[in-house]
Design an enzyme around this catalytic site. Structure first.
Site, PDB file in Angstrom:
ATOM      1  N   GLN A   1     -13.035   4.872 -32.088  1.00 47.24           N
ATOM      2  CA  GLN A   1     -13.382   5.945 -33.028  1.00 47.24           C
ATOM      3  C   GLN A   1     -13.848   5.383 -34.376  1.00 47.24           C
ATOM      4  OE1 GLN A   1     -13.313   8.960 -31.819  1.00 47.24           O
ATOM      5  NE2 GLN A   1     -13.997  10.058 -33.647  1.00 47.24           N
TER       6      GLN A   1
ATOM      7  N   GLU B   1       3.520  -3.423 -13.369  1.00 51.69           N
ATOM      8  CA  GLU B   1       4.943  -3.782 -13.462  1.00 51.69           C
ATOM      9  C   GLU B   1       5.825  -2.578 -13.788  1.00 51.69           C
ATOM     10  OE1 GLU B   1       5.973  -7.496 -15.253  1.00 51.69           O
ATOM     11  OE2 GLU B   1       4.061  -8.394 -14.665  1.00 51.69           O
TER      12      GLU B   1
ATOM     13  N   THR C   1       4.994   1.785 -13.733  1.00 53.53           N
ATOM     14  CA  THR C   1       4.271   2.716 -14.598  1.00 53.53           C
ATOM     15  C   THR C   1       5.158   3.145 -15.755  1.00 53.53           C
ATOM     16  OG1 THR C   1       5.025   4.696 -13.442  1.00 53.53           O
ATOM     17  CG2 THR C   1       3.047   3.605 -12.567  1.00 53.53           C
TER      18      THR C   1
ATOM     19  N   PRO D   1       0.801  -1.229   0.000  1.00 55.70           N
ATOM     20  CA  PRO D   1       0.000   0.000   0.000  1.00 55.70           C
ATOM     21  C   PRO D   1       0.830   1.274   0.000  1.00 55.70           C
ATOM     22  CG  PRO D   1      -0.964  -1.609   1.486  1.00 55.70           C
ATOM     23  CD  PRO D   1       0.345  -2.182   1.032  1.00 55.70           C
TER      24      PRO D   1
END
Length: 390
Positions: free
Chosen positions: A343, A370, A372, A136
């Site tokens: 789109q 794994e 950012t 955390p």
């Protein structure tokens, strides 16, 4: 929901055996995985039966030694298997990648006795693994982890909480990184913890925007006792083991990202050829054609990048920088390609009747796990400029 079907990917594989393997995987993925993917993701069902099938088929241990039940396949081949699985359902492709990641510490740093005792069941015995590094309060700064392992005779007692654990609560074994020494990366050690160990539990799965079929949960270690024979590597070596595993794991994420992007392109191609406006297929309009051309180009570039990194790994060369580049580029590609696929489909792309809205939600996660993509840029810059650079 319309099913346009995947288009075969032109692959350059090193052996006839590898070509046969990819054919088998593709057939299995389209027969067993893809048809139920949308419904199972919508209901949040984890496909444990699929992972049992993959284990029986020898697909959970492809990059590991045959002597321990693995497939003896180079990463160049293994990653293309992941790509095919992820194209059928990202929960499965990513799950195989995480399982492989959770086996790495034992396979690369365990003793011969440890490997002989545990690895065959992990690779081909129907077991499912999880990798427990993040906490955390220690995500990108993984060296700040607080989970502690205290020596108690010939065993260790683990206390702490791990966070963002794929397969948390359902895994049969956990590769856990815990602090056995002082603060910092040199005080961390790796352990192989059974999923049914007394004191090990999991919180309710996180409520995510995508990949709802893949459980992600906190894992709690409350006085979990692990014999010293389940310590992997030397005391204090755990953080180096974790980083080594992540280099390989990032290539797995890159391959999964390309698979997801390929699935989105296939859906967009099928729709553009079938959907008619102003008396002709929308594929005839330059705006759509240019979107599709850019999507295909990004996918080809991403595939080439992750395969180049894989070949470096197979050759025994350093590939940390190339793995970070592949993870960064391929996951950004998945985000762009899935956005463009929505789109191309217009209003239909925004509905759950078509798969591209799910692909878009899933792609975002790949830019985070794994490491950012901001962390990948830090890794790449340090590799180019030196560890002392800021």
């Amino acid at each position: 929901m319309p099913d346009y079907g995947p288009r075969p990917v032109e692959r350059h594989l090193p052996t006839e055996e590898a070509r046969d393997l990819l054919t088998l995987v593709r057939d299995l993925a389209q027969r067993e995985i893809a048809p139920v993917a949308a419904d199972e993701e919508a209901t949040g069902r984890f496909p444990r039966d699929t992972f049992a099938l993959l284990s029986r088929s020898g697909l959970l241990g492809l990059p590991y030694p045959g002597a321990y039940g693995g497939g003896d396949q180079p990463y160049e081949v293994y990653l293309q298997v992941l790509e095919e699985l992820a194209a059928a359902r990202l929960t499965v492709g990513l799950g195989v990648s995480v399982h492989s990641l959770s086996c790495h510490a034992l396979a690369a740093y365990g003793t011969d006795e440890q490997r002989g005792t545990h690895l065959p069941d992990m690779l081909g015995g129907g077991l499912l693994g999880a990798y427990c590094l993040s906490e955390p309060s220690a995500g990108s700064d993984a060296a700040a982890l607080r989970t502690r392992a205290v020596r108690a005779g010939d065993a260790w007692v683990l206390e702490g909480t791990k966070a963002w654990i794929t397969h948390g609560g359902i895994a049969d074994f956990y590769t856990v990184f815990a602090r056995t020494g002082d603060a910092g990366p040199r005080g961390i050690t790796a352990f192989l913890v059974p999923g049914d160990a007394p004191g090990l539990g999991a919180a309710a799965p996180e409520r995510k925007m995508g990949m709802k079929g893949s459980p992600t949960a906190q894992v709690h270690l409350d006085g979990v006792r692990v014999p010293d024979t389940r310590r992997l590597g030397a005391e204090g070596q755990g953080f180096a083991i974790a980083l080594d595993a992540l280099d390989a794991g990032r290539l797995g994420i890159a391959a999964c990202a390309v698979g997801l992007a390929q699935a989105a392109l296939d859906a967009a191609l099928g729709y553009a050829l079938e959907r008619r406006q102003f008396g002709r297929p929308v594929a005839d309009f330059q705006g759509v054609r240019f979107l599709i051309a850019d999507m295909a180009t990004r996918i080809e570039a991403g595939r080439a990048l992750y395969l180049a990194a894989a070949r470096r790994r197979d050759e025994g060369a350093s590939f940390t920088r190339q793995a970070a580049m592949a993870k960064l580029s391929c996951t950004d590609t998945a985000m762009q390609v899935t956005t463009d696929a929505v789109q191309v489909l217009g209003g239909y792309g925004y509905t759950a009747d078509f798969p591209v809205e799910r692909y878009l939600r899933e792609a975002k996660m790949l830019q985070i796990v794994e490491g950012t993509n901001q962390i990948q840029r830090i890794v790449i810059a340090r590799q180019l400029l030196g560890p002392e650079s800021r």
